[in-house]
Design a protein around this motif. Structure first.
Motif, PDB file in Angstrom:
ATOM      1  N   GLY A 195       6.417   0.681  -6.009  1.00  0.00           N
ATOM      2  CA  GLY A 195       5.903   0.126  -4.820  1.00  0.00           C
ATOM      3  C   GLY A 195       6.222  -1.222  -4.192  1.00  0.00           C
ATOM      4  O   GLY A 195       5.730  -1.758  -3.404  1.00  0.00           O
ATOM      5  N   THR A 219       3.641   9.162   5.303  1.00  0.00           N
ATOM      6  CA  THR A 219       2.462   9.704   5.497  1.00  0.00           C
ATOM      7  C   THR A 219       2.537  10.828   6.588  1.00  0.00           C
ATOM      8  O   THR A 219       1.813  11.163   7.204  1.00  0.00           O
ATOM      9  N   ASN A 231       0.951  -1.286  -0.074  1.00  0.00           N
ATOM     10  CA  ASN A 231       0.009  -0.014   0.118  1.00  0.00           C
ATOM     11  C   ASN A 231       0.865   1.246  -0.076  1.00  0.00           C
ATOM     12  O   ASN A 231       0.261   2.310   0.052  1.00  0.00           O
ATOM     13  N   SER A 232       2.072   1.149  -0.038  1.00  0.00           N
ATOM     14  CA  SER A 232       3.057   2.198   0.354  1.00  0.00           C
ATOM     15  C   SER A 232       3.235   3.109  -1.249  1.00  0.00           C
ATOM     16  O   SER A 232       3.269   2.293  -2.324  1.00  0.00           O
ATOM     17  N   ALA A 233       3.458   4.327  -1.184  1.00  0.00           N
ATOM     18  CA  ALA A 233       3.687   5.167  -2.371  1.00  0.00           C
ATOM     19  C   ALA A 233       5.415   5.025  -2.295  1.00  0.00           C
ATOM     20  O   ALA A 233       6.006   4.414  -1.515  1.00  0.00           O
ATOM     21  N   CYS A 264       8.876   5.920  -1.698  1.00  0.00           N
ATOM     22  CA  CYS A 264       9.398   6.687  -0.665  1.00  0.00           C
ATOM     23  C   CYS A 264      10.459   7.390  -1.134  1.00  0.00           C
ATOM     24  O   CYS A 264      11.398   7.026  -1.828  1.00  0.00           O
ATOM     25  N   ASP A 319       8.297  15.291   0.560  1.00  0.00           N
ATOM     26  CA  ASP A 319       7.465  14.880  -0.785  1.00  0.00           C
ATOM     27  C   ASP A 319       8.361  14.362  -1.983  1.00  0.00           C
ATOM     28  O   ASP A 319       9.474  15.011  -1.993  1.00  0.00           O
ATOM     29  N   ASP A 340       6.166  13.041  -9.034  1.00  0.00           N
ATOM     30  CA  ASP A 340       6.231  12.083 -10.188  1.00  0.00           C
ATOM     31  C   ASP A 340       7.219  12.528 -11.272  1.00  0.00           C
ATOM     32  O   ASP A 340       8.058  11.692 -11.932  1.00  0.00           O
TER      33      ASP A 340
END
Length: 361
Positions: free
Chosen positions: A322, A337, A263-265, A267, A343, A346
């Motif tokens: 991911g 999170t 479930n991770s974006a 990092c 941040d 993309d």
């Protein structure tokens, strides 16, 4: 080609893993039971200087250099030489936009103060990790009774900054809010604001993030915890304390559910926050104090070959999708999170992928 400059990027260099305190929220308090502290020592001065030269030679740029990880940097006998070398790399080549030192103040001697205060062209910020304003609370949080000496050292530093009119470094009085010290938030703020004003040093108090500027900052932030449930509880304590002080906090929804790899974006650590341990090991995040993600050592390789080399190219490609397979530190991490997290866009992933593709071709 030069490596892409990514907004919010920072390089962490651990000058030593030795510390003069045993803060309860740090692995140092675990003593030799924690593998990172089973052997103590100092980074080889030549290794640190070679690292800066390598960055200059490849044209690399980081927004910030942080001279700190799990030890007290002012303990290093060549701190001044390393610090000034970093400033030169930043001033002459733009290698760093800002240089940070995080210190507990125990070894902020007059000589170290003299090294620190300057009017250079490079932004410099010194974080004083304090977390208390009373002796009993200080002992409870910091593990050792160094309160009087630390307060005297830092007050002398502020007096000298005001007397000399030195621009740098910008002082940040840090208070990590938890249930063991939350009752001292107001007193802490009043004391350090008063010390600065008496010395003629502009000051303000903030929560969560240090804003841009040159004025002194009384800085409150939340505690990073090992579990999502504890994080949520400490966040609530922090938010309540900041509300009472009238300091705005961005509301977070993090840590209500533990984040797992699927479930991770992506990092940002794999792109923006390399960490160099005192032995020369290079890894991807300050939470990786067991070096699970280490990609090699500066004893055998140049930093640029490790951070922009084949292993990291492969990891960035996987993490962008991911995939954190084989990286146990990452699989249960919920920091992406957190408001303390940098941040990653993309467009930055794409720019780095293009660089990786051309370098690896």
């Amino acid at each position: 080609m030069t490596p892409p400059h990514l907004h919010g990027s920072y390089l962490v260099v651990e000058l030593t893993n030795r510390c003069s305190l045993k803060c309860v929220h740090c692995s140092v308090s675990e003593g030799s039971a924690h593998p990172h502290h089973a052997v103590n020592g100092y980074i080889d001065t030549g290794m640190a200087l070679d690292l800066f030269d390598d960055l200059v030679n490849v044209g690399a740029r980081f927004d910030t250099l942080i001279l700190f990880w799990l030890g007290e940097p002012l303990l290093h006998k060549d701190f001044g030489r390393i610090y000034r070398s970093a400033i030169r790399a930043a001033a002459k080549h733009g290698t760093f936009n800002q240089i940070e030192v995080h210190t507990n103040g125990t070894h902020l001697t007059p000589a170290r103060t003299q090294i620190a205060l300057n009017d250079g062209k490079v932004r410099q910020v010194w974080h004083f990790s304090l977390d208390a304003i009373g002796k009993e609370t200080y002992l409870d949080v910091k593990g050792l009774d160094r309160f009087d000496a630390v307060r005297e050292n830092i007050e002398r530093f502020i007096h000298e900054k005001g007397r000399t009119g030195a621009i740098w470094p910008r002082p940040v009085f840090q208070f990590i809010v938890g249930e063991n010290n939350v009752h001292e938030v107001g007193r802490f703020r009043a004391h350090w604001e008063g010390v600065c004003r008496k010395a003629g040093v502009p000051v303000r108090s903030v929560a969560q993030n240090v804003p841009h500027g040159e004025d002194a900052i009384v800085f409150f932030r939340q505690l990073d915890c090992p579990t999502a449930e504890e994080q949520a509880r400490q966040n609530a304590i922090f938010r309540q304390a900041m509300q009472e002080q009238g300091l705005p906090v961005l509301r977070e929804e993090k840590s209500t559910v533990e984040v797992v790899a699927e479930n991770s974006a992506a990092c940002s650590g794999f792109w923006k926050s390399p960490v160099v341990g005192w032995l020369g090991d290079v890894t991807t995040c300050t939470r990786d104090n067991l070096l699970h993600n280490a990609v090699g050592s500066l004893k055998a390789h140049r930093f640029s070959d490790l951070w922009w080399g084949g292993t990291m190219r492969g990891r960035r490609k996987a993490v962008a999708a991911g995939d954190y397979s084989g990286m146990p530190t990452c699989t249960t991490c919920f920091i992406p999170t957190s408001s303390n997290y940098t941040d990653l866009g993309d467009d930055e992933i794409a720019a780095s992928a293009e660089y990786d593709r051309k370098v690896g071709a």
